[in-house]
Design an enzyme around this catalytic site. Sequence first.
Site, PDB file in Angstrom:
ATOM      1  N   ARG A  62      -1.596  -7.872  13.729  1.00 65.76           N
ATOM      2  CA  ARG A  62      -2.066  -6.990  12.647  1.00 65.76           C
ATOM      3  C   ARG A  62      -2.757  -7.810  11.561  1.00 65.76           C
ATOM      4  NH1 ARG A  62       3.559  -4.610  11.586  1.00 65.76           N
ATOM      5  NH2 ARG A  62       2.690  -3.620   9.730  1.00 65.76           N
ATOM      6  N   ARG A  85      11.672  -5.182   5.986  1.00 63.44           N
ATOM      7  CA  ARG A  85      11.389  -3.789   5.613  1.00 63.44           C
ATOM      8  C   ARG A  85      12.325  -2.825   6.357  1.00 63.44           C
ATOM      9  NH1 ARG A  85       5.440  -1.610   5.865  1.00 63.44           N
ATOM     10  NH2 ARG A  85       5.503  -2.463   7.973  1.00 63.44           N
ATOM     11  N   ARG A  92      10.513  -0.447  11.658  1.00 63.90           N
ATOM     12  CA  ARG A  92       9.324   0.011  12.375  1.00 63.90           C
ATOM     13  C   ARG A  92       9.136  -0.770  13.671  1.00 63.90           C
ATOM     14  NH1 ARG A  92       4.410   0.675   8.203  1.00 63.90           N
ATOM     15  NH2 ARG A  92       3.333  -0.364   9.914  1.00 63.90           N
ATOM     16  N   LYS A 139       0.838  -1.219   0.000  1.00 65.11           N
ATOM     17  CA  LYS A 139       0.000   0.000   0.000  1.00 65.11           C
ATOM     18  C   LYS A 139       0.865   1.258   0.000  1.00 65.11           C
ATOM     19  CE  LYS A 139      -2.111  -1.097   3.887  1.00 65.11           C
ATOM     20  NZ  LYS A 139      -1.485  -2.406   4.222  1.00 65.11           N
ATOM     21  N   ARG A 196     -10.384   0.898   7.684  1.00 68.54           N
ATOM     22  CA  ARG A 196      -9.957  -0.442   8.076  1.00 68.54           C
ATOM     23  C   ARG A 196     -11.101  -1.261   8.661  1.00 68.54           C
ATOM     24  NH1 ARG A 196      -3.913  -1.226   8.882  1.00 68.54           N
ATOM     25  NH2 ARG A 196      -3.360   0.856   8.238  1.00 68.54           N
TER      26      ARG A 196
END
Length: 218
Positions: free
Chosen positions: A175, A128, A164, A14, A89
Amino acid sequence: MYNIIMIGPQGSGKGTQGDKIAEKLGIPTVSVGKLFRAEIDRNTGLGRDISGYIERGELVPDDLVDQVMSERLAEDDAVNGVIVDGFPRSVAQADVLDEIFTKLNRQVTHVIYLTVSDEESVRRLSGRRVCSNPNCGLTYHVEFNPPKKDANFCDRCGSPLTQRQDDTPEAIKRRLELYHKETQPVVDFYKKRGILFAIDGNQPIGQVQAAIFSALGI
Ligand code: AP5
Ligand code: MG
Ligand code: ZN
């Protein structure tokens, strides 16, 4: 006018693809996660209220999210269109987004739905790295999308890359659970409206981008 929603599981791209569409169309990306992380970094009242939720991978309570989004989407830079990443969401948030846009005489024009498996999500989030400069925030991956100049620094602005706080195995699991329970129903909500474009997010970044641009006709 393009008012685009990016929807998909954690790590589906995204943020990565939202940035590419923004560059192409010259409209801003509003990433709820990014807005929240900036509040936490600046240690604001809102930042202190939400940091626990984000770190654990829980959803931030609706009243706080709705407030932030209704203010942000009314700002001047978004009058010619916007890409929204991370909102809605849940179906309740989708109703709120309709209300926000109605007040602004606008509506959602395209919903880009990126699909990937849970295994691929975990692989992507584990590797990431993000640019630590809040005005840049570009996303990289140690294996799939490394910086071209120096492994630890952002190509665009030279700032150090970080991981993160919520890219831990426990938070990633939570999540993904919440994505399947709360966010997946939003897909049907927009499918019924005929504005949903499903894109196979398992492809390499360039191919996902090409499929999205073709869906948007850009
Ligand atoms: P948010 O920041 O939105 O996180 P998220 O939904 O968990 O999604 P991600 O950012 O992890 O995934 P992405 O799809 O953007 O993937 P990316 O492009 O980075 O939200 C964070 C938190 O804020 C939430 O958990 C919640 O607490 C709170 N929050 C936010 N919105 C809320 C709301 N509406 N209500 C309540 N709470 C809210 O890509 C991932 C990695 O993969 C990168 O390393 C990238 O380089 C790589 N990659 C991308 N595409 C490819 C590809 N095609 N092939 C190979 N690698 C790829
Ligand atoms: Mg993101
Ligand atoms: Zn940067």
